[in-house]
Design a protein around this motif. Sequence first.
Motif, PDB file in Angstrom:
ATOM      1  N   VAL A  18      21.457 -29.863  41.836  1.00  6.37           N
ATOM      2  CA  VAL A  18      22.683 -29.795  41.049  1.00  6.37           C
ATOM      3  C   VAL A  18      23.855 -29.538  41.996  1.00  6.37           C
ATOM      4  N   ILE A  19      24.857 -30.371  41.878  1.00  7.32           N
ATOM      5  CA  ILE A  19      25.988 -30.271  42.802  1.00  7.32           C
ATOM      6  C   ILE A  19      27.219 -29.805  42.047  1.00  7.32           C
ATOM      7  N   GLN A  20      27.821 -28.721  42.538  1.00  9.30           N
ATOM      8  CA  GLN A  20      29.035 -28.196  41.931  1.00  9.30           C
ATOM      9  C   GLN A  20      30.188 -28.267  42.921  1.00  9.30           C
ATOM     10  N   SER A  21      31.362 -28.509  42.385  1.00 11.52           N
ATOM     11  CA  SER A  21      32.553 -28.484  43.228  1.00 11.52           C
ATOM     12  C   SER A  21      33.742 -27.961  42.435  1.00 11.52           C
ATOM     13  N   PRO A  22      34.673 -27.302  43.094  1.00 13.29           N
ATOM     14  CA  PRO A  22      34.571 -26.846  44.474  1.00 13.29           C
ATOM     15  C   PRO A  22      33.649 -25.640  44.585  1.00 13.29           C
ATOM     16  N   ARG A  23      33.335 -25.205  45.780  1.00 13.25           N
ATOM     17  CA  ARG A  23      32.523 -23.998  45.951  1.00 13.25           C
ATOM     18  C   ARG A  23      33.366 -22.749  45.747  1.00 13.25           C
ATOM     19  N   HIS A  24      34.609 -22.839  46.147  1.00 11.70           N
ATOM     20  CA  HIS A  24      35.538 -21.717  45.981  1.00 11.70           C
ATOM     21  C   HIS A  24      36.860 -22.263  45.461  1.00 11.70           C
ATOM     22  N   ASP A  76      39.305 -14.242  34.175  1.00 12.33           N
ATOM     23  CA  ASP A  76      38.398 -15.387  34.290  1.00 12.33           C
ATOM     24  C   ASP A  76      37.720 -15.439  35.657  1.00 12.33           C
ATOM     25  N   SER A  77      38.146 -14.580  36.555  1.00 12.10           N
ATOM     26  CA  SER A  77      37.548 -14.548  37.889  1.00 12.10           C
ATOM     27  C   SER A  77      36.059 -14.239  37.773  1.00 12.10           C
ATOM     28  N   ALA A  78      35.247 -15.105  38.338  1.00 16.38           N
ATOM     29  CA  ALA A  78      33.788 -15.000  38.198  1.00 16.38           C
ATOM     30  C   ALA A  78      33.164 -16.102  39.036  1.00 16.38           C
ATOM     31  N   VAL A  79      31.834 -16.113  39.065  1.00 17.47           N
ATOM     32  CA  VAL A  79      31.104 -17.246  39.628  1.00 17.47           C
ATOM     33  C   VAL A  79      30.576 -18.070  38.457  1.00 17.47           C
ATOM     34  N   TYR A  80      30.865 -19.350  38.478  1.00 18.83           N
ATOM     35  CA  TYR A  80      30.459 -20.252  37.405  1.00 18.83           C
ATOM     36  C   TYR A  80      29.331 -21.136  37.919  1.00 18.83           C
ATOM     37  N   PHE A  81      28.224 -21.140  37.183  1.00 17.20           N
ATOM     38  CA  PHE A  81      27.058 -21.932  37.564  1.00 17.20           C
ATOM     39  C   PHE A  81      26.826 -23.039  36.559  1.00 17.20           C
ATOM     40  N   CYS A  82      26.422 -24.164  37.081  1.00 19.52           N
ATOM     41  CA  CYS A  82      25.952 -25.278  36.274  1.00 19.52           C
ATOM     42  C   CYS A  82      24.445 -25.406  36.510  1.00 19.52           C
ATOM     43  N   ALA A  83      23.708 -25.745  35.470  1.00 18.15           N
ATOM     44  CA  ALA A  83      22.262 -25.923  35.599  1.00 18.15           C
ATOM     45  C   ALA A  83      21.839 -27.129  34.778  1.00 18.15           C
ATOM     46  N   GLY A 115       9.003 -24.927  28.286  1.00 20.46           N
ATOM     47  CA  GLY A 115       8.252 -24.475  29.450  1.00 20.46           C
ATOM     48  C   GLY A 115       8.748 -25.111  30.728  1.00 20.46           C
ATOM     49  N   THR A 116       9.805 -25.898  30.658  1.00 20.29           N
ATOM     50  CA  THR A 116      10.310 -26.533  31.872  1.00 20.29           C
ATOM     51  C   THR A 116      11.299 -25.620  32.576  1.00 20.29           C
ATOM     52  N   GLU A 117      11.477 -25.887  33.861  1.00 16.53           N
ATOM     53  CA  GLU A 117      12.381 -25.062  34.640  1.00 16.53           C
ATOM     54  C   GLU A 117      13.780 -25.643  34.616  1.00 16.53           C
ATOM     55  N   ALA A 118      14.754 -24.772  34.807  1.00 17.45           N
ATOM     56  CA  ALA A 118      16.142 -25.179  34.956  1.00 17.45           C
ATOM     57  C   ALA A 118      16.515 -25.057  36.427  1.00 17.45           C
ATOM     58  N   PHE A 119      17.321 -26.003  36.884  1.00 16.43           N
ATOM     59  CA  PHE A 119      17.758 -26.023  38.276  1.00 16.43           C
ATOM     60  C   PHE A 119      19.246 -25.685  38.302  1.00 16.43           C
ATOM     61  N   PHE A 120      19.594 -24.687  39.091  1.00 13.08           N
ATOM     62  CA  PHE A 120      20.970 -24.216  39.151  1.00 13.08           C
ATOM     63  C   PHE A 120      21.669 -24.740  40.397  1.00 13.08           C
ATOM     64  N   GLY A 121      22.963 -24.958  40.250  1.00 15.26           N
ATOM     65  CA  GLY A 121      23.781 -25.274  41.402  1.00 15.26           C
ATOM     66  C   GLY A 121      24.128 -24.018  42.180  1.00 15.26           C
ATOM     67  N   GLN A 122      24.892 -24.212  43.247  1.00 14.26           N
ATOM     68  CA  GLN A 122      25.256 -23.097  44.111  1.00 14.26           C
ATOM     69  C   GLN A 122      26.396 -22.274  43.536  1.00 14.26           C
ATOM     70  N   GLY A 123      27.034 -22.804  42.511  1.00 10.40           N
ATOM     71  CA  GLY A 123      28.088 -22.055  41.858  1.00 10.40           C
ATOM     72  C   GLY A 123      29.477 -22.316  42.418  1.00 10.40           C
ATOM     73  N   THR A 124      30.473 -22.036  41.598  1.00 11.93           N
ATOM     74  CA  THR A 124      31.877 -22.058  42.017  1.00 11.93           C
ATOM     75  C   THR A 124      32.437 -20.662  41.839  1.00 11.93           C
ATOM     76  N   ARG A 125      32.915 -20.099  42.943  1.00 13.13           N
ATOM     77  CA  ARG A 125      33.523 -18.768  42.858  1.00 13.13           C
ATOM     78  C   ARG A 125      35.003 -18.935  42.560  1.00 13.13           C
ATOM     79  N   LEU A 126      35.405 -18.518  41.382  1.00 15.34           N
ATOM     80  CA  LEU A 126      36.792 -18.644  40.945  1.00 15.34           C
ATOM     81  C   LEU A 126      37.504 -17.311  41.040  1.00 15.34           C
ATOM     82  N   THR A 127      38.655 -17.338  41.689  1.00 15.90           N
ATOM     83  CA  THR A 127      39.511 -16.158  41.767  1.00 15.90           C
ATOM     84  C   THR A 127      40.868 -16.530  41.209  1.00 15.90           C
TER      85      THR A 127
END
Lengths: 108, 116
Positions: free
Chosen positions: B4-10, B86-93, B102-114
């Motif tokens: 899973v690809i997230q953008s931006p990272r920060h 709203d400052s937080a880390v936002y993850f997409c999965a 019973g299936t797994e979820a795959f998470f991205g690296q997250g976007t850290r929002l400030t």
Amino acid sequence: DAKTTQPNSMESNEEEPVHLPCNHSTISGTDYIHWYRQLPSQGPEYVIHGLTSNVNNRMASLAIAEDRKSSTLILHRATLRDAAVYYCILRADYKLSFGAGTTVTVRA
Amino acid sequence: DAGVIQSPRHEVTEMGQEVTLRCKPISGHNSLFWYRQTMMRGLELLIYFNNNVPIDDSGMPEDRFSAKMPNASFSTLKIQPSEPRDSAVYFCASSPSTGGWGTEAFFGQGTRLTVV
């Protein structure tokens, strides 16, 4: 959502086994038991899941009590890379509801 | 697959500005989730899509938040106007639909929002 109870923290020595308990006394028959972990500054990562029987994979083992009211995640040989927050989650639908988890510290 | 690809990272933005977070799920996955993580509240589910359709948006904090999934390979989470809380880390999965819950979820690296 069915709730889980985990210890806040656990410590282990490197290359020793780690047993992470999880209580889920209100589990229903359709709840899967999932474990995820979150390493520092990363997204949650799937570890293992089970329904009724014990499960093994390359990362860990999951031991499920016969009455399914508790389970234990077993890391067979802890490494420094296993230091993370471990979440025990009951899943009966699309939701993965994360609690506070157990913070695992591994000593070298 | 790259996961899973997230953008931006920060992302650092000023209060009142519009912020758009982006997510590319794993190819073939039918379910997509947006989560938010803060120290105070932990990981919270914001919205769940299945086959590009929003199924559960009960976790979206307020009308300032909106999410879209125009196709199977792209989703956005927009905050307008943004506020410091709203400052937080936002993850997409994402996860496949086959295999049930019973299936797994795959998470991205997250976007850290400030938001300042």
